[in-house]
Design a protein around this motif. Structure first.
Motif, mmCIF file in Angstrom:
data_model
loop_
_atom_site.group_PDB
_atom_site.id
_atom_site.type_symbol
_atom_site.label_atom_id
_atom_site.label_comp_id
_atom_site.label_asym_id
_atom_site.label_seq_id
_atom_site.Cartn_x
_atom_site.Cartn_y
_atom_site.Cartn_z
ATOM 1 N N MET A 32 37.122 -47.146 -10.551
ATOM 2 C CA MET A 32 36.029 -46.523 -11.255
ATOM 3 C C MET A 32 35.837 -47.236 -12.594
ATOM 4 S SD MET A 32 35.705 -42.540 -12.089
ATOM 5 C CE MET A 32 34.840 -42.007 -13.504
ATOM 6 N N PRO A 33 34.644 -47.738 -12.868
ATOM 7 C CA PRO A 33 34.414 -48.449 -14.118
ATOM 8 C C PRO A 33 34.439 -47.503 -15.321
ATOM 9 C CG PRO A 33 32.370 -48.221 -12.904
ATOM 10 C CD PRO A 33 33.469 -47.697 -12.016
ATOM 11 N N ILE A 34 34.861 -48.023 -16.448
ATOM 12 C CA ILE A 34 34.875 -47.244 -17.686
ATOM 13 C C ILE A 34 33.460 -47.246 -18.246
ATOM 14 C CG2 ILE A 34 35.769 -47.141 -20.037
ATOM 15 C CD1 ILE A 34 38.288 -48.517 -18.986
ATOM 16 N N ARG A 35 32.946 -46.081 -18.544
ATOM 17 C CA ARG A 35 31.591 -45.975 -19.067
ATOM 18 C C ARG A 35 31.635 -45.632 -20.547
ATOM 19 N NH1 ARG A 35 27.847 -44.185 -14.333
ATOM 20 N NH2 ARG A 35 29.200 -44.773 -12.625
ATOM 21 N N ILE A 36 31.028 -46.493 -21.348
ATOM 22 C CA ILE A 36 30.931 -46.262 -22.783
ATOM 23 C C ILE A 36 29.447 -46.128 -23.109
ATOM 24 C CG2 ILE A 36 31.362 -47.237 -25.076
ATOM 25 C CD1 ILE A 36 33.695 -48.770 -23.869
ATOM 26 N N PRO A 37 29.074 -45.086 -23.825
ATOM 27 C CA PRO A 37 27.669 -44.943 -24.195
ATOM 28 C C PRO A 37 27.157 -46.165 -24.961
ATOM 29 C CG PRO A 37 28.861 -42.937 -24.685
ATOM 30 C CD PRO A 37 29.882 -43.966 -24.300
ATOM 31 N N LEU A 38 25.906 -46.489 -24.741
ATOM 32 C CA LEU A 38 25.297 -47.649 -25.376
ATOM 33 C C LEU A 38 25.386 -47.579 -26.906
ATOM 34 C CD1 LEU A 38 23.800 -50.255 -24.822
ATOM 35 C CD2 LEU A 38 21.662 -48.972 -24.867
ATOM 36 N N SER A 39 25.215 -46.397 -27.477
ATOM 37 C CA SER A 39 25.285 -46.278 -28.941
ATOM 38 C C SER A 39 26.675 -46.622 -29.472
ATOM 39 C CB SER A 39 24.871 -44.884 -29.392
ATOM 40 O OG SER A 39 25.735 -43.922 -28.850
ATOM 41 N N CYS A 40 27.727 -46.301 -28.718
ATOM 42 C CA CYS A 40 29.091 -46.651 -29.147
ATOM 43 C C CYS A 40 29.309 -48.161 -29.045
ATOM 44 C CB CYS A 40 30.124 -45.908 -28.309
ATOM 45 S SG CYS A 40 30.204 -44.145 -28.638
ATOM 46 N N CYS B 118 34.949 -38.894 -31.351
ATOM 47 C CA CYS B 118 33.668 -39.579 -31.451
ATOM 48 C C CYS B 118 32.568 -38.577 -31.108
ATOM 49 C CB CYS B 118 33.616 -40.770 -30.502
ATOM 50 S SG CYS B 118 32.021 -41.611 -30.494
ATOM 51 N N ILE B 119 31.531 -38.563 -31.910
ATOM 52 C CA ILE B 119 30.449 -37.603 -31.727
ATOM 53 C C ILE B 119 29.655 -37.871 -30.440
ATOM 54 C CG2 ILE B 119 28.623 -38.794 -33.012
ATOM 55 C CD1 ILE B 119 28.141 -36.065 -34.390
ATOM 56 N N THR B 120 29.662 -39.115 -29.947
ATOM 57 C CA THR B 120 28.896 -39.477 -28.754
ATOM 58 C C THR B 120 29.712 -39.392 -27.475
ATOM 59 O OG1 THR B 120 27.637 -41.007 -30.122
ATOM 60 C CG2 THR B 120 27.442 -41.260 -27.743
ATOM 61 N N CYS B 121 30.886 -40.048 -27.456
ATOM 62 C CA CYS B 121 31.660 -40.120 -26.206
ATOM 63 C C CYS B 121 32.885 -39.214 -26.202
ATOM 64 C CB CYS B 121 32.077 -41.558 -25.933
ATOM 65 S SG CYS B 121 33.246 -42.237 -27.131
ATOM 66 N N ASP B 122 33.181 -38.538 -27.316
ATOM 67 C CA ASP B 122 34.281 -37.575 -27.444
ATOM 68 C C ASP B 122 35.672 -38.194 -27.323
ATOM 69 O OD1 ASP B 122 34.744 -34.875 -28.101
ATOM 70 O OD2 ASP B 122 35.391 -34.478 -26.050
ATOM 71 N N LYS B 123 35.794 -39.507 -27.523
ATOM 72 C CA LYS B 123 37.119 -40.129 -27.503
ATOM 73 C C LYS B 123 37.854 -39.772 -28.793
ATOM 74 C CE LYS B 123 36.340 -43.918 -24.440
ATOM 75 N NZ LYS B 123 36.732 -45.254 -24.090
ATOM 76 N N PRO B 124 39.173 -39.587 -28.732
ATOM 77 C CA PRO B 124 39.931 -39.240 -29.940
ATOM 78 C C PRO B 124 39.955 -40.396 -30.938
ATOM 79 C CG PRO B 124 41.408 -39.532 -28.077
ATOM 80 C CD PRO B 124 40.020 -39.638 -27.540
ATOM 81 N N MET B 125 39.844 -40.037 -32.219
ATOM 82 C CA MET B 125 39.868 -41.026 -33.292
ATOM 83 C C MET B 125 40.892 -40.620 -34.344
ATOM 84 S SD MET B 125 35.811 -41.747 -33.770
ATOM 85 C CE MET B 125 36.079 -43.235 -34.735
ATOM 86 N N ILE B 126 41.311 -41.600 -35.139
ATOM 87 C CA ILE B 126 42.297 -41.376 -36.178
ATOM 88 C C ILE B 126 41.867 -42.143 -37.426
ATOM 89 C CG2 ILE B 126 43.749 -43.310 -35.448
ATOM 90 C CD1 ILE B 126 46.187 -41.536 -36.028
ATOM 91 N N ARG B 127 42.131 -41.578 -38.599
ATOM 92 C CA ARG B 127 41.780 -42.267 -39.840
ATOM 93 C C ARG B 127 42.917 -43.205 -40.198
ATOM 94 N NH1 ARG B 127 40.166 -39.855 -45.712
ATOM 95 N NH2 ARG B 127 39.569 -41.859 -46.576
ATOM 96 N N TYR B 128 42.560 -44.452 -40.457
ATOM 97 C CA TYR B 128 43.561 -45.472 -40.764
ATOM 98 C C TYR B 128 43.039 -46.334 -41.917
ATOM 99 C CZ TYR B 128 46.737 -49.386 -40.102
ATOM 100 O OH TYR B 128 47.678 -50.373 -40.302
ATOM 101 N N ARG B 129 43.701 -46.266 -43.059
ATOM 102 C CA ARG B 129 43.355 -47.051 -44.248
ATOM 103 C C ARG B 129 41.881 -46.918 -44.622
ATOM 104 N NH1 ARG B 129 46.867 -52.582 -43.610
ATOM 105 N NH2 ARG B 129 48.851 -51.519 -43.375
ATOM 106 N N HIS B 130 41.432 -45.713 -44.831
ATOM 107 C CA HIS B 130 40.070 -45.396 -45.275
ATOM 108 C C HIS B 130 38.994 -45.668 -44.229
ATOM 109 C CE1 HIS B 130 41.792 -44.715 -49.193
ATOM 110 N NE2 HIS B 130 42.296 -45.926 -49.178
#
Length: 65
Positions: free
Chosen positions: A1-9, A32-44
């Motif tokens: 199954m291919p990984i789908r990333i929204p065009l905006s991302c 992420c507000i578009t694809c809901d992937k988890p994010m972390i803050r790293y060095r600002h």
């Protein structure tokens, strides 16, 4: 199954959801507000969360009194 990333991302990068940011005791986190992937803050900056971010080296050491 291919990984789908929204065009905006793909074009402008992932954007954190400012309404859903939390402190986990070590780092600031969000999704992420578009694809809901988890994010972390790293060095600002914000980047996608990786499994290595959960390593024991990154956790704060609890110092007993």
């Amino acid at each position: 199954m291919p990984i789908r990333i929204p065009l905006s991302c793909m074009i402008s990068g992932h954007k954190r959801d400012r309404d859903r940011v939390w402190w986990d005791g070590v780092d600031w986190r969000s999704n992420c507000i578009t694809c809901d992937k988890p994010m972390i803050r790293y060095r600002h900056n914000w980047r996608l969360f990786e499994p290595s971010d959960e390593s024991a080296d990154r956790k704060t050491k609890h110092v007993a009194d």
